[in-house]
Design a protein around this motif. Structure first.
Motif, PDB file in Angstrom:
ATOM      1  N   GLY A   1      17.885  18.476 -11.503  1.00  0.00           N
ATOM      2  CA  GLY A   1      16.900  17.550 -11.284  1.00  0.00           C
ATOM      3  C   GLY A   1      15.603  17.859 -10.812  1.00  0.00           C
ATOM      4  N   SER A   2      15.178  17.149  -9.915  1.00  0.00           N
ATOM      5  CA  SER A   2      13.743  17.477  -9.432  1.00  0.00           C
ATOM      6  C   SER A   2      13.826  18.181  -8.175  1.00  0.00           C
ATOM      7  N   SER A   3      15.002  18.748  -7.746  1.00  0.00           N
ATOM      8  CA  SER A   3      15.093  19.352  -6.489  1.00  0.00           C
ATOM      9  C   SER A   3      14.125  20.514  -6.047  1.00  0.00           C
TER      10      SER A   3
ATOM     11  N   SER B   1       4.661   9.548   3.212  1.00  0.00           N
ATOM     12  CA  SER B   1       5.968   9.784   3.465  1.00  0.00           C
ATOM     13  C   SER B   1       6.739   9.885   1.949  1.00  0.00           C
ATOM     14  N   LEU B   2       7.818  10.582   2.019  1.00  0.00           N
ATOM     15  CA  LEU B   2       8.554  10.850   0.696  1.00  0.00           C
ATOM     16  C   LEU B   2      10.216  10.477   1.199  1.00  0.00           C
ATOM     17  N   TRP B   3      10.756   9.818   0.544  1.00  0.00           N
ATOM     18  CA  TRP B   3      12.228   9.712   0.586  1.00  0.00           C
ATOM     19  C   TRP B   3      12.802  10.752  -0.134  1.00  0.00           C
ATOM     20  N   ILE B   4      13.686  11.421   0.198  1.00  0.00           N
ATOM     21  CA  ILE B   4      14.092  12.652  -0.660  1.00  0.00           C
ATOM     22  C   ILE B   4      15.755  12.601  -0.709  1.00  0.00           C
ATOM     23  N   CYS B   5      16.285  12.322  -1.785  1.00  0.00           N
ATOM     24  CA  CYS B   5      17.684  12.497  -2.047  1.00  0.00           C
ATOM     25  C   CYS B   5      17.980  13.879  -2.795  1.00  0.00           C
ATOM     26  N   ASP B   6      17.003  14.732  -3.248  1.00  0.00           N
ATOM     27  CA  ASP B   6      17.256  15.851  -3.709  1.00  0.00           C
ATOM     28  C   ASP B   6      17.871  16.914  -2.910  1.00  0.00           C
ATOM     29  N   VAL B   7      17.824  16.594  -1.596  1.00  0.00           N
ATOM     30  CA  VAL B   7      18.495  17.356  -0.587  1.00  0.00           C
ATOM     31  C   VAL B   7      20.293  17.495  -0.806  1.00  0.00           C
TER      32      VAL B   7
ATOM     33  N   TRP C   1      10.909  20.704  -6.956  1.00  0.00           N
ATOM     34  CA  TRP C   1       9.763  20.011  -6.819  1.00  0.00           C
ATOM     35  C   TRP C   1       9.741  19.395  -5.245  1.00  0.00           C
ATOM     36  N   SER C   2      11.021  18.867  -5.079  1.00  0.00           N
ATOM     37  CA  SER C   2      11.148  18.140  -3.668  1.00  0.00           C
ATOM     38  C   SER C   2      11.050  19.248  -2.574  1.00  0.00           C
ATOM     39  N   ALA C   3      11.825  20.391  -2.982  1.00  0.00           N
ATOM     40  CA  ALA C   3      11.512  21.568  -1.849  1.00  0.00           C
ATOM     41  C   ALA C   3      10.011  21.909  -1.594  1.00  0.00           C
TER      42      ALA C   3
ATOM     43  N   ALA D   1       0.802  -1.250  -0.049  1.00  0.00           N
ATOM     44  CA  ALA D   1      -0.184  -0.042   0.098  1.00  0.00           C
ATOM     45  C   ALA D   1       0.887   1.517  -0.096  1.00  0.00           C
ATOM     46  N   ARG D   2       2.067   1.127   0.407  1.00  0.00           N
ATOM     47  CA  ARG D   2       2.916   2.335   0.590  1.00  0.00           C
ATOM     48  C   ARG D   2       2.988   3.266  -0.801  1.00  0.00           C
ATOM     49  N   ARG D   3       3.012   4.313  -0.725  1.00  0.00           N
ATOM     50  CA  ARG D   3       3.471   5.128  -2.292  1.00  0.00           C
ATOM     51  C   ARG D   3       4.217   6.436  -1.659  1.00  0.00           C
ATOM     52  N   SER D   4       4.901   6.916  -2.588  1.00  0.00           N
ATOM     53  CA  SER D   4       5.632   8.196  -2.386  1.00  0.00           C
ATOM     54  C   SER D   4       4.498   9.133  -2.315  1.00  0.00           C
ATOM     55  N   ILE D   5       4.259   9.934  -1.219  1.00  0.00           N
ATOM     56  CA  ILE D   5       3.369  11.176  -1.213  1.00  0.00           C
ATOM     57  C   ILE D   5       3.916  12.662  -1.304  1.00  0.00           C
ATOM     58  N   ARG D   6       3.419  13.004  -2.313  1.00  0.00           N
ATOM     59  CA  ARG D   6       3.945  14.414  -2.548  1.00  0.00           C
ATOM     60  C   ARG D   6       3.011  15.734  -2.422  1.00  0.00           C
ATOM     61  N   LYS D   7       2.035  15.419  -2.001  1.00  0.00           N
ATOM     62  CA  LYS D   7       0.973  16.497  -1.453  1.00  0.00           C
ATOM     63  C   LYS D   7       0.617  16.038  -0.047  1.00  0.00           C
TER      64      LYS D   7
ATOM     65  N   ALA E   1      -0.351   2.786  -7.820  1.00  0.00           N
ATOM     66  CA  ALA E   1       0.912   2.139  -7.665  1.00  0.00           C
ATOM     67  C   ALA E   1       1.896   2.526  -8.838  1.00  0.00           C
ATOM     68  N   ARG E   2       3.020   2.903  -8.648  1.00  0.00           N
ATOM     69  CA  ARG E   2       4.086   3.378  -9.759  1.00  0.00           C
ATOM     70  C   ARG E   2       4.570   1.969 -10.406  1.00  0.00           C
ATOM     71  N   PRO E   3       4.882   1.846 -11.673  1.00  0.00           N
ATOM     72  CA  PRO E   3       5.219   0.448 -12.182  1.00  0.00           C
ATOM     73  C   PRO E   3       6.451  -0.071 -11.876  1.00  0.00           C
ATOM     74  N   ARG E   4       6.586  -1.249 -11.617  1.00  0.00           N
ATOM     75  CA  ARG E   4       7.797  -1.884 -11.348  1.00  0.00           C
ATOM     76  C   ARG E   4       8.114  -2.854 -12.383  1.00  0.00           C
ATOM     77  N   LYS E   5       9.424  -3.163 -12.622  1.00  0.00           N
ATOM     78  CA  LYS E   5      10.098  -4.274 -13.624  1.00  0.00           C
ATOM     79  C   LYS E   5       9.397  -5.436 -13.256  1.00  0.00           C
TER      80      LYS E   5
HETATM   81  C1  LIG Z   1      16.877   6.602  -2.310  1.00  0.00           C
HETATM   82  C2  LIG Z   1      15.681   7.171  -2.797  1.00  0.00           C
HETATM   83  C3  LIG Z   1      15.820   8.798  -3.006  1.00  0.00           C
HETATM   84  C4  LIG Z   1      14.663   9.338  -3.461  1.00  0.00           C
HETATM   85  N1  LIG Z   1      14.604  10.635  -3.836  1.00  0.00           N
HETATM   86  C5  LIG Z   1      13.377  11.431  -4.220  1.00  0.00           C
HETATM   87  C6  LIG Z   1      13.565  12.810  -4.259  1.00  0.00           C
HETATM   88  O1  LIG Z   1      14.353  13.435  -4.022  1.00  0.00           O
HETATM   89  N2  LIG Z   1      12.438  13.363  -4.473  1.00  0.00           N
HETATM   90  C7  LIG Z   1      11.225  12.908  -4.919  1.00  0.00           C
HETATM   91  O2  LIG Z   1      10.348  13.102  -5.143  1.00  0.00           O
HETATM   92  N3  LIG Z   1      11.258  11.287  -4.953  1.00  0.00           N
HETATM   93  C8  LIG Z   1      12.119  10.577  -4.324  1.00  0.00           C
HETATM   94  N4  LIG Z   1      12.334   9.282  -4.182  1.00  0.00           N
HETATM   95  C9  LIG Z   1      11.110   8.679  -4.466  1.00  0.00           C
HETATM   96  C10 LIG Z   1      10.935   7.858  -5.767  1.00  0.00           C
HETATM   97  O3  LIG Z   1      10.804   8.634  -6.705  1.00  0.00           O
HETATM   98  C11 LIG Z   1       9.785   6.724  -5.735  1.00  0.00           C
HETATM   99  O4  LIG Z   1      10.250   5.874  -4.676  1.00  0.00           O
HETATM  100  C12 LIG Z   1       9.505   5.967  -6.967  1.00  0.00           C
HETATM  101  O5  LIG Z   1       9.245   6.793  -7.999  1.00  0.00           O
HETATM  102  C13 LIG Z   1       8.713   4.779  -6.736  1.00  0.00           C
HETATM  103  O6  LIG Z   1       7.420   5.297  -6.372  1.00  0.00           O
HETATM  104  P1  LIG Z   1       6.718   4.851  -5.215  1.00  0.00           P
HETATM  105  O7  LIG Z   1       7.391   5.223  -3.806  1.00  0.00           O
HETATM  106  O8  LIG Z   1       5.278   5.588  -4.963  1.00  0.00           O
HETATM  107  O9  LIG Z   1       6.634   3.428  -5.073  1.00  0.00           O
HETATM  108  C14 LIG Z   1      13.110   8.677  -3.812  1.00  0.00           C
HETATM  109  C15 LIG Z   1      13.315   7.304  -3.444  1.00  0.00           C
HETATM  110  C16 LIG Z   1      14.523   6.670  -2.896  1.00  0.00           C
HETATM  111  C17 LIG Z   1      14.433   5.109  -2.492  1.00  0.00           C
END
Ligand SMILES: Cc1cc2nc3c(=O)[nH]c(=O)nc-3n(C[C@H](O)[C@H](O)[C@H](O)COP(=O)(O)O)c2cc1C
Length: 191
Positions: A77-79, A140-146, A81-83, A9-15, A178-182
């Motif tokens: 990159g997408s920095s 949650s959103l995992w962010i490496c754009d930092v 947007w991440s901000a 069920a987990r997704r990256s959330i951006r809102k 859900a975002r696509p997976r290989k």
């Molecule tokens: C190590 C890592 C870094 C990521 N950095 C960013 C980021 O900086 N900005 C962002 O919007 N999403 C970031 N993401 C989220 C990914 O884009 C996302 O996990 C991927 O597109 C799959 O989507 P899902 O998490 O909804 O399954 C990151 C994910 C990981 C694991």
């Protein structure tokens, strides 16, 4: 919610909604991170929490770093947007490896090996936190754009060591598909 349900069920959330995160839920998320396995049980992590009152300052610092890179003619990159996402999220947790070196620093072989091991341990901690958030109805959103504002954010946070990532948390204001997976046959080999 069982573990497999949370993973699916987990997704990256951006809102995110404005609603603050309850202190007990934030504690539960951090505890989930702390319970992750780690190489030699080193627990090579430090979690720096930025809440609503400091969020505007944090995003300002991040934008300064992004502007500096842009001024050098480099891709950012997408920095931006991440901000914007970090600007909305009620909580952002920065994860540091206190013994790690900046990625731009020269590494000895031993440092390089430990850095790789510690980064995997921290990845496990972060994923635990994402799954805990899912279980608690938080997004949650995992962010490496930092990394586009690496020096600026490290200085502002006053942390030594290596910044590994940031993770924003909050009540979701979107429910993405859900975002696509290989397919597994592309990424799994049985010998
Ligand atoms: C190590 C890592 C870094 C990521 N950095 C960013 C980021 O900086 N900005 C962002 O919007 N999403 C970031 N993401 C989220 C990914 O884009 C996302 O996990 C991927 O597109 C799959 O989507 P899902 O998490 O909804 O399954 C990151 C994910 C990981 C694991």
């Amino acid at each position: 919610m069982n573990t497999l349900e949370a993973i699916a069920a987990r997704r990256s959330i951006r809102k995110f909604q404005d609603t603050p995160i309850e202190a007990e839920k934030l504690q539960a998320i951090l505890l989930a991170g702390i319970q992750a396995p780690s190489g030699k049980n080193k627990q090579p992590w430090r979690f720096i929490i930025v809440k609503e009152d400091k969020r505007a300052e944090m995003v300002d610092v991040m934008r300064q770093g992004i502007a500096k890179i842009k001024a050098q003619g480099e891709n950012t990159g997408s920095s931006e947007w991440s901000a914007q996402v970090m600007e909305q999220a009620p909580v952002t947790v920065f994860v540091f490896n206190p013994e790690g070196l900046s990625p731009w620093h020269e590494h000895s072989v031993d440092q390089m090996i430990w850095d790789v091991v510690d980064i995997q341990s921290i990845g496990a901690a972060i994923q635990n936190m994402l799954l805990a958030a899912q279980d608690l109805d938080l997004g949650s959103l995992w962010i490496c754009d930092v990394f586009y504002a690496y020096e600026e954010l490290c200085q502002w946070l006053g942390e030594k060591g290596e910044m590994i990532a940031a993770v924003s948390f909050g009540y979701p204001a979107e429910s993405p598909a859900a975002r696509p997976r290989k397919p597994s046959n592309e990424v799994v080999k049985v010998i």
